[in-house]
Motif scaffolding. Sequence first.
Motif, PDB file in Angstrom:
ATOM      1  N   LEU A   1      -6.795   5.898   4.219  1.00  0.00           N
ATOM      2  CA  LEU A   1      -5.749   6.626   4.181  1.00  0.00           C
ATOM      3  C   LEU A   1      -4.966   7.250   5.708  1.00  0.00           C
ATOM      4  O   LEU A   1      -3.730   6.977   5.747  1.00  0.00           O
ATOM      5  N   GLU A   2      -5.677   7.619   6.342  1.00  0.00           N
ATOM      6  CA  GLU A   2      -5.060   7.837   7.772  1.00  0.00           C
ATOM      7  C   GLU A   2      -4.462   6.792   8.595  1.00  0.00           C
ATOM      8  O   GLU A   2      -3.578   6.937   9.064  1.00  0.00           O
ATOM      9  N   SER A   3      -4.902   5.684   8.508  1.00  0.00           N
ATOM     10  CA  SER A   3      -4.404   4.292   9.190  1.00  0.00           C
ATOM     11  C   SER A   3      -3.082   4.055   8.554  1.00  0.00           C
ATOM     12  O   SER A   3      -2.145   4.010   9.181  1.00  0.00           O
ATOM     13  N   VAL A   4      -3.229   3.922   7.188  1.00  0.00           N
ATOM     14  CA  VAL A   4      -1.933   3.774   6.446  1.00  0.00           C
ATOM     15  C   VAL A   4      -0.787   5.144   6.790  1.00  0.00           C
ATOM     16  O   VAL A   4       0.425   4.628   6.923  1.00  0.00           O
TER      17      VAL A   4
ATOM     18  N   LEU B   1       0.742  -1.227  -0.008  1.00  0.00           N
ATOM     19  CA  LEU B   1       0.074   0.169  -0.037  1.00  0.00           C
ATOM     20  C   LEU B   1       0.812   1.374   0.166  1.00  0.00           C
ATOM     21  O   LEU B   1       0.454   2.275  -0.385  1.00  0.00           O
ATOM     22  N   ALA B   2       1.908   1.106   0.662  1.00  0.00           N
ATOM     23  CA  ALA B   2       2.640   2.380   0.890  1.00  0.00           C
ATOM     24  C   ALA B   2       4.173   2.073   1.378  1.00  0.00           C
ATOM     25  O   ALA B   2       4.294   0.644   2.097  1.00  0.00           O
ATOM     26  N   HIS B   3       4.972   3.118   1.683  1.00  0.00           N
ATOM     27  CA  HIS B   3       6.536   2.739   1.934  1.00  0.00           C
ATOM     28  C   HIS B   3       7.018   3.985   2.515  1.00  0.00           C
ATOM     29  O   HIS B   3       6.659   4.939   1.723  1.00  0.00           O
ATOM     30  N   ALA B   4       7.770   3.894   3.547  1.00  0.00           N
ATOM     31  CA  ALA B   4       8.423   5.195   3.801  1.00  0.00           C
ATOM     32  C   ALA B   4       9.978   4.823   4.436  1.00  0.00           C
ATOM     33  O   ALA B   4      10.064   3.666   4.721  1.00  0.00           O
TER      34      ALA B   4
ATOM     35  N   MET C   1       2.043  -0.143  14.094  1.00  0.00           N
ATOM     36  CA  MET C   1       3.194  -0.699  13.027  1.00  0.00           C
ATOM     37  C   MET C   1       3.143  -2.237  12.761  1.00  0.00           C
ATOM     38  O   MET C   1       4.084  -2.809  12.255  1.00  0.00           O
ATOM     39  N   TYR C   2       2.006  -2.822  13.281  1.00  0.00           N
ATOM     40  CA  TYR C   2       1.894  -4.145  12.640  1.00  0.00           C
ATOM     41  C   TYR C   2       1.682  -4.052  10.922  1.00  0.00           C
ATOM     42  O   TYR C   2       1.150  -3.018  10.346  1.00  0.00           O
ATOM     43  N   PRO C   3       2.547  -4.858  10.177  1.00  0.00           N
ATOM     44  CA  PRO C   3       2.928  -4.843   8.918  1.00  0.00           C
ATOM     45  C   PRO C   3       1.408  -4.882   7.736  1.00  0.00           C
ATOM     46  O   PRO C   3       1.783  -4.704   6.699  1.00  0.00           O
ATOM     47  N   SER C   4       0.321  -4.928   8.227  1.00  0.00           N
ATOM     48  CA  SER C   4      -0.855  -5.297   7.465  1.00  0.00           C
ATOM     49  C   SER C   4      -2.196  -4.587   7.998  1.00  0.00           C
ATOM     50  O   SER C   4      -2.452  -4.466   9.061  1.00  0.00           O
ATOM     51  N   ILE C   5      -2.784  -4.344   7.000  1.00  0.00           N
ATOM     52  CA  ILE C   5      -4.312  -3.973   7.298  1.00  0.00           C
ATOM     53  C   ILE C   5      -5.403  -4.407   6.405  1.00  0.00           C
ATOM     54  O   ILE C   5      -4.943  -4.508   5.086  1.00  0.00           O
ATOM     55  N   SER C   6      -6.206  -4.810   6.722  1.00  0.00           N
ATOM     56  CA  SER C   6      -7.381  -5.095   5.746  1.00  0.00           C
ATOM     57  C   SER C   6      -8.254  -3.841   5.335  1.00  0.00           C
ATOM     58  O   SER C   6      -8.432  -2.981   5.851  1.00  0.00           O
ATOM     59  N   SER C   7      -8.895  -4.069   3.791  1.00  0.00           N
ATOM     60  CA  SER C   7      -9.744  -3.255   3.264  1.00  0.00           C
ATOM     61  C   SER C   7     -10.911  -2.826   4.290  1.00  0.00           C
ATOM     62  O   SER C   7     -11.291  -3.770   4.901  1.00  0.00           O
ATOM     63  N   GLY C   8     -11.524  -1.590   4.121  1.00  0.00           N
ATOM     64  CA  GLY C   8     -12.519  -1.215   5.019  1.00  0.00           C
ATOM     65  C   GLY C   8     -12.665  -1.275   6.625  1.00  0.00           C
ATOM     66  O   GLY C   8     -13.170  -1.170   7.300  1.00  0.00           O
ATOM     67  N   VAL C   9     -10.979  -1.468   6.996  1.00  0.00           N
ATOM     68  CA  VAL C   9     -10.736  -1.223   8.410  1.00  0.00           C
ATOM     69  C   VAL C   9     -10.279  -0.070   8.711  1.00  0.00           C
ATOM     70  O   VAL C   9      -9.485   0.709   8.041  1.00  0.00           O
TER      71      VAL C   9
ATOM     72  N   HIS D   1       0.857   4.257  10.158  1.00  0.00           N
ATOM     73  CA  HIS D   1       1.905   3.373   9.956  1.00  0.00           C
ATOM     74  C   HIS D   1       3.148   3.978   9.697  1.00  0.00           C
ATOM     75  O   HIS D   1       4.331   3.726  10.028  1.00  0.00           O
ATOM     76  N   GLU D   2       3.032   4.416   8.320  1.00  0.00           N
ATOM     77  CA  GLU D   2       4.246   4.895   7.556  1.00  0.00           C
ATOM     78  C   GLU D   2       4.957   6.071   8.242  1.00  0.00           C
ATOM     79  O   GLU D   2       6.187   6.131   8.186  1.00  0.00           O
ATOM     80  N   ILE D   3       4.335   7.074   9.065  1.00  0.00           N
ATOM     81  CA  ILE D   3       5.104   7.963   9.760  1.00  0.00           C
ATOM     82  C   ILE D   3       5.845   7.238  10.916  1.00  0.00           C
ATOM     83  O   ILE D   3       6.845   7.805  11.269  1.00  0.00           O
TER      84      ILE D   3
END
Length: 177
Positions: free
Chosen positions: A127-130, A97-100, A151-159, A133-135
């Motif tokens: 967007l805010e959830s990701v 989804l993203a990286h930093a 900082m858990y490495p995954s998230i589900s859609s709709g969450v 995490h990336e920050i």
Amino acid sequence: MRGNRSHVHEHGSITVSHYSFFSGQPKWFQLKNTSKLWFLRNVPAVAIPPIESAFQKWASVSSFSFSRGRRYFDLIIGFQWRDHGDGYPFDGPHGVLAHAFPPTDGRLHLDGDELWSIGAVPDAIDLESVALHEIGHLLGLDHSDNQESIMYPSISSGVVKNNLNDDDIKGIRALYN
């Protein structure tokens, strides 16, 4: 951050720290607590408030403060697509989804091919959830194996997962103590 859940850890009622740091524990200079943000032109105006909210959540539990820079900036936020020149190409929808990058690089890239949302929307990524995490990565935190941690490495859609938990707070404070 990956877009699908991979595994779950159960620890009962025992409190265990699961945060981790990047190799060498890179961090921003102690004297540099005010960081300036630069949003690339490809960040839609509607995306800026949830990203700024994520920065403010980290500021509320650390010695950092964040504001938009006009001329000078430390952190660059933008959407990118597929191979965008940093050696970490995106894979299209439903994958990465993203990286930093850890300190002191300062780049946060969001995959422009994802279906982003503000809040919980089926089949979309909050967007805010990701960003939250990336920050954490921008500040020097690596992944946690605590599924409640931002900082858990995954998230589900709709969450929506847009709050820092104890593990995140302990991690940032341990790094900058």
